[in-house]
Design a protein around this motif. Sequence first.
Motif, PDB file in Angstrom:
ATOM      1  N   GLY A   1       0.798  -1.218   0.000  1.00 29.28           N
ATOM      2  CA  GLY A   1       0.000   0.000   0.000  1.00 29.28           C
ATOM      3  C   GLY A   1       0.832   1.269   0.000  1.00 29.28           C
ATOM      4  O   GLY A   1       0.298   2.359   0.192  1.00 29.28           O
ATOM      5  N   GLN A   2       2.141   1.158  -0.190  1.00 28.19           N
ATOM      6  CA  GLN A   2       3.028   2.319  -0.165  1.00 28.19           C
ATOM      7  C   GLN A   2       3.582   2.581  -1.559  1.00 28.19           C
ATOM      8  O   GLN A   2       4.394   1.810  -2.067  1.00 28.19           O
ATOM      9  N   VAL A   3       3.173   3.660  -2.176  1.00 27.45           N
ATOM     10  CA  VAL A   3       3.612   3.993  -3.527  1.00 27.45           C
ATOM     11  C   VAL A   3       5.138   4.131  -3.583  1.00 27.45           C
ATOM     12  O   VAL A   3       5.762   3.809  -4.590  1.00 27.45           O
ATOM     13  N   GLU A   4       5.749   4.561  -2.497  1.00 21.86           N
ATOM     14  CA  GLU A   4       7.204   4.743  -2.462  1.00 21.86           C
ATOM     15  C   GLU A   4       7.947   3.437  -2.735  1.00 21.86           C
ATOM     16  O   GLU A   4       9.097   3.449  -3.167  1.00 21.86           O
ATOM     17  N   MET A   5       7.285   2.310  -2.481  1.00 20.34           N
ATOM     18  CA  MET A   5       7.926   1.014  -2.706  1.00 20.34           C
ATOM     19  C   MET A   5       8.211   0.757  -4.179  1.00 20.34           C
ATOM     20  O   MET A   5       9.062  -0.048  -4.523  1.00 20.34           O
TER      21      MET A   5
END
Length: 55
Positions: free
Chosen positions: A27-31
């Motif tokens: 759920g983390q776009v930064e990933m």
Amino acid sequence: MEQIRQTVAAGDLAVVLHSQASAPLGGQVEMVDTYARLGVRVIQLTYNYAELGPV
């Protein structure tokens, strides 16, 4: 197998490293950047009911 060796020797082989499903992103776009640094170039942003957990 010989055809694969010939293709590699000719420099005509391409490999696509991908992940199917968005669960590894947590759920983390930064990933997306993290996976790109690791070599992943294609992420299929799909889901299945098993990933959703209890409904």
